[in-house]
Design a protein around this motif. Structure first.
Motif, short mmCIF file in Angstrom:
data_model
loop_
_atom_site.label_atom_id
_atom_site.label_comp_id
_atom_site.label_asym_id
_atom_site.label_seq_id
_atom_site.Cartn_x
_atom_site.Cartn_y
_atom_site.Cartn_z
N HIS A 70 7.53 6.78 -4.91
CA HIS A 70 6.23 6.23 -5.30
C HIS A 70 6.37 5.06 -6.26
O HIS A 70 5.71 4.02 -6.09
CB HIS A 70 5.38 7.32 -5.96
CG HIS A 70 5.04 8.47 -5.08
ND1 HIS A 70 5.97 9.42 -4.71
CD2 HIS A 70 3.87 8.83 -4.49
CE1 HIS A 70 5.39 10.32 -3.93
NE2 HIS A 70 4.11 9.99 -3.79
N LYS A 71 7.22 5.21 -7.25
CA LYS A 71 7.32 4.18 -8.29
C LYS A 71 7.79 2.86 -7.72
O LYS A 71 7.24 1.79 -8.05
CB LYS A 71 8.27 4.65 -9.39
CG LYS A 71 7.71 5.79 -10.24
CD LYS A 71 8.66 6.14 -11.38
CE LYS A 71 8.09 7.27 -12.24
NZ LYS A 71 9.00 7.63 -13.37
N VAL A 120 9.60 8.55 -0.14
CA VAL A 120 8.63 9.09 -1.10
C VAL A 120 8.88 8.53 -2.50
O VAL A 120 8.52 9.14 -3.50
CB VAL A 120 8.68 10.64 -1.14
CG1 VAL A 120 8.14 11.22 0.14
CG2 VAL A 120 10.10 11.13 -1.41
N CYS A 152 -2.66 4.73 -0.78
CA CYS A 152 -3.16 5.21 -2.08
C CYS A 152 -3.10 4.09 -3.12
O CYS A 152 -4.01 3.98 -3.96
CB CYS A 152 -2.34 6.41 -2.54
SG CYS A 152 -2.59 7.90 -1.56
N TRP A 153 -2.04 3.28 -3.07
CA TRP A 153 -1.96 2.12 -3.97
C TRP A 153 -3.13 1.18 -3.73
O TRP A 153 -3.77 0.71 -4.70
CB TRP A 153 -0.64 1.38 -3.74
CG TRP A 153 -0.54 0.09 -4.50
CD1 TRP A 153 -0.11 -0.09 -5.78
CD2 TRP A 153 -0.93 -1.21 -4.01
NE1 TRP A 153 -0.19 -1.42 -6.13
CE2 TRP A 153 -0.69 -2.13 -5.06
CE3 TRP A 153 -1.44 -1.68 -2.81
CZ2 TRP A 153 -0.96 -3.48 -4.94
CZ3 TRP A 153 -1.71 -3.03 -2.69
CH2 TRP A 153 -1.47 -3.91 -3.73
N ILE A 164 1.60 6.35 0.76
CA ILE A 164 1.71 5.91 -0.63
C ILE A 164 1.09 4.51 -0.78
O ILE A 164 0.37 4.23 -1.75
CB ILE A 164 3.18 5.91 -1.07
CG1 ILE A 164 3.73 7.35 -1.07
CG2 ILE A 164 3.34 5.28 -2.44
CD1 ILE A 164 5.24 7.44 -1.26
N TRP A 211 4.94 1.29 -5.48
CA TRP A 211 3.86 0.74 -6.30
C TRP A 211 4.32 -0.51 -7.05
O TRP A 211 3.57 -1.47 -7.18
CB TRP A 211 3.35 1.80 -7.28
CG TRP A 211 2.38 2.76 -6.66
CD1 TRP A 211 2.57 3.52 -5.54
CD2 TRP A 211 1.05 3.06 -7.10
NE1 TRP A 211 1.47 4.28 -5.26
CE2 TRP A 211 0.51 4.01 -6.20
CE3 TRP A 211 0.28 2.62 -8.17
CZ2 TRP A 211 -0.77 4.54 -6.35
CZ3 TRP A 211 -1.02 3.15 -8.32
CH2 TRP A 211 -1.53 4.09 -7.41
#
Length: 306
Positions: free
Chosen positions: A202-203, A200, A236-237, A233, A206
């Motif tokens: 995210h950073k 998880v 979503c990116w 994730i 991405w």
């Protein structure tokens, strides 16, 4: 002079036509092309916005507000189903054209029938594209109001509007349709495969995908379509960056426990130019091992990676 014994006069074809026009207005018969135009794009956009605004204004701050998100999802699905239904009819039209091609004998009757099927197919393409536009506008409205990207619960979400409908004869029509389906399902551009478990971060995800995107602006993201974790994730990116994405979901019904590994084979059959791996399970290790054997570069990130 008429008498009480005179039989009533039958309605003439002209009288019948005039009555139909008065009652229902003009409408083509099933074997006639439909000359009426499609709704203009700006009117579609306005109508979809009005539908969503009306639902939200009516249900917000009421007892029904908890149901609002599902209703908005179903509104998008309404147009998605309409496009799918027309696509099914288009499949039937394709089969009809194939049969008509085989039955051509030089007669006017056979030729006219094939011309009718071609015109019907072109009309179906235009209708399908219009409903896909409505679906896409509604999906954008859904995302604006809910903060989540709209996705169908089953099947694919494709858009054919960039493809030409200027089709000349039946064989060209069918060949162009086959090309269009292939191009939509697997868009052009360098393919980047992505796989990960319940990560998880995210950073980091991405950041790494942005780096790849900077190097390959026309990339296509391939992933496993998981509703959670790293692949969610990544999806979503792709939504945020407007990057085409193809979800290779495991076919559990057909392959049972082997489904994720069969899915890996399918993903690699597209010949991606690179595979991005985030920490996960043996499924990710399997994808990495198979990619290396094919000579596809593998980039690992997270635990034990870069």
């Amino acid at each position: 002079m008429s008498t009480e014994h005179d039989e009533p006069h039958a309605s003439s074809p002209t009288d019948h036509l005039l009555q139909e026009l008065q009652l229902y207005g003009y409408r083509p018969f099933e074997d006639e092309p439909n000359p009426r135009p499609l709704p203009e794009a700006d009117r579609i956009t306005g109508a979809i916005a009005d539908i969503f605004d009306a639902l939200i204004a009516t249900l917000q701050d009421t007892l029904l507000e908890p149901d609002l998100s599902d209703l908005l999802w179903s509104t998008v699905h309404l147009f998605h189903r309409a496009a799918g239904r027309i696509s099914g009819t288009l499949d039937d039209n394709e089969q009809g054209q194939r049969r008509s091609q085989q039955e051509q004998d030089g007669s006017e009757v056979r030729s006219v029938e094939l011309e009718r099927l071609i015109a019907e197919g072109q009309s179906l393409v235009e209708r399908r594209d219009a409903f896909e536009l409505m679906r896409d506008e509604a999906a954008d409205a859904f995302e604006r109001h809910t903060g989540s990207a709209w996705r169908p619960r089953t099947g694919s979400m494709v858009n054919h509007r960039h493809l030409t409908a200027a089709l000349i004869d039946s064989r060209d029509f069918l060949a162009a349709r086959r090309r269009s389906e292939t191009e939509v399902v697997m868009p052009a551009g360098p393919k980047i495969a992505f796989s990960g478990g319940d990560t998880v971060d995210h950073k980091l995800i991405w950041t790494k995908l942005d780096q790849v995107h900077a190097k390959h602006p026309d990339m296509v993201l391939l992933h496993g379509g998981s509703p959670k974790g790293a692949e969610r994730i990544a999806a979503c990116w792709a939504d945020a960056r407007k990057v085409p994405q193809v979800a290779f979901k495991p076919d559990w019904t057909r392959h049972a426990k082997a489904a994720p590994f069969k899915r890996n084979d399918q993903m690699l059959s597209v010949m991606p130019i690179g595979v991005i791996i985030f920490p996960g399970t043996g499924i990710q290790d399997n994808l990495a091992d198979k990619a290396r054997k094919l000579g596809v570069p593998v980039y690992r990130f997270g635990v034990g990676g870069a």
